[in-house]
Scaffold this motif. Structure first.
Motif, PDB file in Angstrom:
ATOM      1  N   SER A 188       1.040  -0.744  -0.494  1.00  0.00           N
ATOM      2  CA  SER A 188      -0.118  -0.115  -0.156  1.00  0.00           C
ATOM      3  C   SER A 188       1.194   1.588  -0.277  1.00  0.00           C
ATOM      4  CB  SER A 188      -0.718  -0.240   0.883  1.00  0.00           C
ATOM      5  OG  SER A 188      -0.280   0.205   2.622  1.00  0.00           O
ATOM      6  N   PHE A 189       0.192   2.232  -0.556  1.00  0.00           N
ATOM      7  CA  PHE A 189       1.399   3.173  -0.781  1.00  0.00           C
ATOM      8  C   PHE A 189       1.270   3.626   0.611  1.00  0.00           C
ATOM      9  CE2 PHE A 189      -2.745   6.537  -0.636  1.00  0.00           C
ATOM     10  CZ  PHE A 189      -3.926   5.584  -1.545  1.00  0.00           C
ATOM     11  N   ARG A 190       2.610   4.458   1.008  1.00  0.00           N
ATOM     12  CA  ARG A 190       2.977   5.664   2.413  1.00  0.00           C
ATOM     13  C   ARG A 190       2.243   6.987   2.732  1.00  0.00           C
ATOM     14  NH1 ARG A 190       8.237   4.104   3.643  1.00  0.00           N
ATOM     15  NH2 ARG A 190       7.462   4.847   5.421  1.00  0.00           N
ATOM     16  N   GLU A 191       2.212   7.514   1.310  1.00  0.00           N
ATOM     17  CA  GLU A 191       1.733   9.040   1.855  1.00  0.00           C
ATOM     18  C   GLU A 191       1.275   9.286   0.514  1.00  0.00           C
ATOM     19  OE1 GLU A 191       6.321   9.952   0.463  1.00  0.00           O
ATOM     20  OE2 GLU A 191       6.934  10.081   2.579  1.00  0.00           O
ATOM     21  N   THR A 192      -0.233  10.231   1.479  1.00  0.00           N
ATOM     22  CA  THR A 192      -1.318  10.623   0.518  1.00  0.00           C
ATOM     23  C   THR A 192      -1.849  11.885   1.299  1.00  0.00           C
ATOM     24  OG1 THR A 192      -1.863   8.567   0.485  1.00  0.00           O
ATOM     25  CG2 THR A 192      -4.198   9.935  -0.405  1.00  0.00           C
ATOM     26  N   GLN A 193      -2.380  12.805   0.173  1.00  0.00           N
ATOM     27  CA  GLN A 193      -2.003  14.058   0.429  1.00  0.00           C
ATOM     28  C   GLN A 193      -3.898  14.056   0.334  1.00  0.00           C
ATOM     29  OE1 GLN A 193      -0.694  16.685   1.177  1.00  0.00           O
ATOM     30  NE2 GLN A 193      -3.033  17.860   1.883  1.00  0.00           N
ATOM     31  N   TYR A 194      -5.421  14.407   0.934  1.00  0.00           N
ATOM     32  CA  TYR A 194      -6.369  14.363   0.593  1.00  0.00           C
ATOM     33  C   TYR A 194      -6.831  16.126   0.792  1.00  0.00           C
ATOM     34  CZ  TYR A 194      -6.752   9.636   1.964  1.00  0.00           C
ATOM     35  OH  TYR A 194      -6.854   8.515   2.511  1.00  0.00           O
ATOM     36  N   VAL A 195      -7.414  16.649   0.002  1.00  0.00           N
ATOM     37  CA  VAL A 195      -8.165  17.844  -0.551  1.00  0.00           C
ATOM     38  C   VAL A 195      -9.447  17.802  -0.715  1.00  0.00           C
ATOM     39  CG1 VAL A 195      -7.414  20.249  -1.973  1.00  0.00           C
ATOM     40  CG2 VAL A 195      -5.934  18.779  -1.883  1.00  0.00           C
ATOM     41  N   ILE A 196     -10.215  18.795  -0.051  1.00  0.00           N
ATOM     42  CA  ILE A 196     -11.660  18.742   0.519  1.00  0.00           C
ATOM     43  C   ILE A 196     -11.448  20.038   0.298  1.00  0.00           C
ATOM     44  CG2 ILE A 196     -13.441  18.968   1.840  1.00  0.00           C
ATOM     45  CD1 ILE A 196     -12.004  15.896   1.535  1.00  0.00           C
ATOM     46  N   THR A 197     -12.867  20.257  -1.145  1.00  0.00           N
ATOM     47  CA  THR A 197     -12.877  21.886  -1.683  1.00  0.00           C
ATOM     48  C   THR A 197     -14.486  22.363  -1.047  1.00  0.00           C
ATOM     49  OG1 THR A 197     -13.416  21.112  -3.775  1.00  0.00           O
ATOM     50  CG2 THR A 197     -11.756  21.141  -3.718  1.00  0.00           C
ATOM     51  N   ALA A 206     -16.774   4.988  -0.911  1.00  0.00           N
ATOM     52  CA  ALA A 206     -15.397   5.545  -1.501  1.00  0.00           C
ATOM     53  C   ALA A 206     -15.086   5.533  -3.232  1.00  0.00           C
ATOM     54  CB  ALA A 206     -14.101   5.499  -0.552  1.00  0.00           C
ATOM     55  N   ASN A 207     -15.273   3.759  -3.091  1.00  0.00           N
ATOM     56  CA  ASN A 207     -14.802   3.435  -4.500  1.00  0.00           C
ATOM     57  C   ASN A 207     -15.962   3.860  -5.995  1.00  0.00           C
ATOM     58  OD1 ASN A 207     -12.919   1.775  -3.598  1.00  0.00           O
ATOM     59  ND2 ASN A 207     -13.862  -0.110  -2.680  1.00  0.00           N
ATOM     60  N   ALA A 208     -16.672   3.739  -5.465  1.00  0.00           N
ATOM     61  CA  ALA A 208     -18.219   3.961  -6.324  1.00  0.00           C
ATOM     62  C   ALA A 208     -17.733   5.689  -6.447  1.00  0.00           C
ATOM     63  CB  ALA A 208     -19.624   4.050  -5.639  1.00  0.00           C
ATOM     64  N   ALA A 209     -17.108   6.807  -5.485  1.00  0.00           N
ATOM     65  CA  ALA A 209     -17.067   7.786  -5.513  1.00  0.00           C
ATOM     66  C   ALA A 209     -16.078   7.951  -6.198  1.00  0.00           C
ATOM     67  CB  ALA A 209     -16.931   8.886  -4.524  1.00  0.00           C
ATOM     68  N   PHE A 210     -14.934   6.996  -6.507  1.00  0.00           N
ATOM     69  CA  PHE A 210     -14.002   7.565  -7.841  1.00  0.00           C
ATOM     70  C   PHE A 210     -14.005   7.466  -9.171  1.00  0.00           C
ATOM     71  CE2 PHE A 210     -10.593   4.713  -9.164  1.00  0.00           C
ATOM     72  CZ  PHE A 210      -9.630   5.778 -10.155  1.00  0.00           C
ATOM     73  N   LEU A 262      -7.716   0.735  -2.842  1.00  0.00           N
ATOM     74  CA  LEU A 262      -9.009   0.273  -2.949  1.00  0.00           C
ATOM     75  C   LEU A 262      -9.838  -0.561  -2.667  1.00  0.00           C
ATOM     76  CD1 LEU A 262      -9.864   1.557  -6.681  1.00  0.00           C
ATOM     77  CD2 LEU A 262     -10.446   2.975  -3.908  1.00  0.00           C
ATOM     78  N   PRO A 263      -8.810  -1.911  -1.873  1.00  0.00           N
ATOM     79  CA  PRO A 263      -9.093  -3.375  -1.462  1.00  0.00           C
ATOM     80  C   PRO A 263     -10.015  -3.061   0.596  1.00  0.00           C
ATOM     81  CG  PRO A 263      -8.492  -4.259  -3.025  1.00  0.00           C
ATOM     82  CD  PRO A 263      -8.337  -2.687  -3.129  1.00  0.00           C
ATOM     83  N   ILE A 264      -9.075  -2.007   0.761  1.00  0.00           N
ATOM     84  CA  ILE A 264      -8.832  -1.850   2.297  1.00  0.00           C
ATOM     85  C   ILE A 264     -10.061  -0.759   2.515  1.00  0.00           C
ATOM     86  CG2 ILE A 264      -7.404  -0.652   3.873  1.00  0.00           C
ATOM     87  CD1 ILE A 264      -5.322  -0.481   2.309  1.00  0.00           C
ATOM     88  N   THR A 265     -10.926   0.070   1.452  1.00  0.00           N
ATOM     89  CA  THR A 265     -11.566   0.482   1.822  1.00  0.00           C
ATOM     90  C   THR A 265     -12.869  -0.290   2.099  1.00  0.00           C
ATOM     91  OG1 THR A 265     -12.715   1.092  -0.567  1.00  0.00           O
ATOM     92  CG2 THR A 265     -11.334   2.944   0.846  1.00  0.00           C
ATOM     93  N   ASN A 266     -12.483  -1.434   1.797  1.00  0.00           N
ATOM     94  CA  ASN A 266     -14.178  -2.479   2.440  1.00  0.00           C
ATOM     95  C   ASN A 266     -13.343  -3.715   3.481  1.00  0.00           C
ATOM     96  OD1 ASN A 266     -15.363  -2.173   0.223  1.00  0.00           O
ATOM     97  ND2 ASN A 266     -14.032  -2.484  -0.991  1.00  0.00           N
ATOM     98  N   SER A 267     -12.450  -3.489   4.196  1.00  0.00           N
ATOM     99  CA  SER A 267     -12.225  -4.152   5.356  1.00  0.00           C
ATOM    100  C   SER A 267     -12.935  -3.771   6.824  1.00  0.00           C
ATOM    101  CB  SER A 267     -10.662  -4.411   5.522  1.00  0.00           C
ATOM    102  OG  SER A 267     -10.580  -2.301   5.900  1.00  0.00           O
ATOM    103  N   ALA A 268     -13.242  -4.563   7.215  1.00  0.00           N
ATOM    104  CA  ALA A 268     -13.782  -3.930   8.834  1.00  0.00           C
ATOM    105  C   ALA A 268     -12.881  -3.513   9.794  1.00  0.00           C
ATOM    106  CB  ALA A 268     -13.437  -5.343   9.846  1.00  0.00           C
ATOM    107  N   GLU A 269     -11.749  -2.996   8.883  1.00  0.00           N
ATOM    108  CA  GLU A 269     -11.105  -2.217   9.950  1.00  0.00           C
ATOM    109  C   GLU A 269     -11.355  -0.890   9.582  1.00  0.00           C
ATOM    110  OE1 GLU A 269      -9.568  -4.701   8.957  1.00  0.00           O
ATOM    111  OE2 GLU A 269      -8.593  -6.418  10.118  1.00  0.00           O
ATOM    112  N   TYR A 270     -11.071  -0.318   7.962  1.00  0.00           N
ATOM    113  CA  TYR A 270     -11.608   0.869   7.653  1.00  0.00           C
ATOM    114  C   TYR A 270     -13.374   1.038   7.767  1.00  0.00           C
ATOM    115  CZ  TYR A 270     -12.300   4.178   3.747  1.00  0.00           C
ATOM    116  OH  TYR A 270     -12.700   5.775   3.262  1.00  0.00           O
ATOM    117  N   LYS A 271     -14.144   0.469   7.935  1.00  0.00           N
ATOM    118  CA  LYS A 271     -15.326   0.288   8.450  1.00  0.00           C
ATOM    119  C   LYS A 271     -15.278   1.207   9.686  1.00  0.00           C
ATOM    120  CE  LYS A 271     -17.431  -0.462   4.348  1.00  0.00           C
ATOM    121  NZ  LYS A 271     -18.004   0.265   3.531  1.00  0.00           N
ATOM    122  N   GLN A 272     -14.371   0.420  10.725  1.00  0.00           N
ATOM    123  CA  GLN A 272     -14.828   0.304  11.919  1.00  0.00           C
ATOM    124  C   GLN A 272     -14.058   2.366  12.498  1.00  0.00           C
ATOM    125  OE1 GLN A 272     -16.013  -0.626  14.418  1.00  0.00           O
ATOM    126  NE2 GLN A 272     -14.978   0.841  15.788  1.00  0.00           N
TER     127      GLN A 272
END
Length: 125
Positions: A23-32, A82-86, A104-114
């Motif tokens: 998995s990637f290590r550095e992700t920038q998010y921009v909320i407009t 999140a996957n649908a939005a992408f 992307l598969p991580i967004t379906n994990s139990a840990e992500y949902k928690q």
């Protein structure tokens, strides 16, 4: 500075998100378009684990995800996948697309949902 609102992910709700190698290590998010302007924050991940989440810019981010405040709120509340939005183009991506696709598969994990549930509890919209 803008109210972090949807950007306050991870500080108090820090959890692993499915130990996915590569998995990637550095992700920038921009909320407009937030009530107080745009919000920028980043996540540092290693093997699918959230190591850090901070407001601000990450100059060497491998991937940058840009989305509207409304869509970010809907994703956080579980009203928009999140996957649908992408796939619908609601989340704009710059940077290493291969690393994003591996994540992307991580967004379906139990840990992500928690993490979503815990983050929702500490977030003010």
């Amino acid at each position: 500075m803008a109210d972090p609102g949807v950007a306050r992910r991870g500080q108090e709700a820090r959890r692993g998100t499915a130990g996915t190698p590569g998995s990637f290590r550095e992700t920038q998010y921009v909320i407009t378009g937030g009530p107080d302007g745009d919000i920028r924050y980043y996540w540092l991940l290693e093997n699918g684990k959230l190591l850090d989440s901070q407001l601000g810019e990450l100059p060497d981010a491998e991937v940058t995800l840009t989305e509207s405040y409304e869509d970010a709120m809907r994703i956080q509340k579980g009203e928009l996948d999140a996957n649908a939005a992408f796939m619908q183009g609601r989340v704009k991506v710059t940077g290493n697309m291969a690393k994003l696709m591996a994540m992307l598969p991580i967004t379906n994990s139990a840990e992500y949902k928690q993490l979503q549930v815990e983050t929702l509890e500490i977030t003010e919209f």
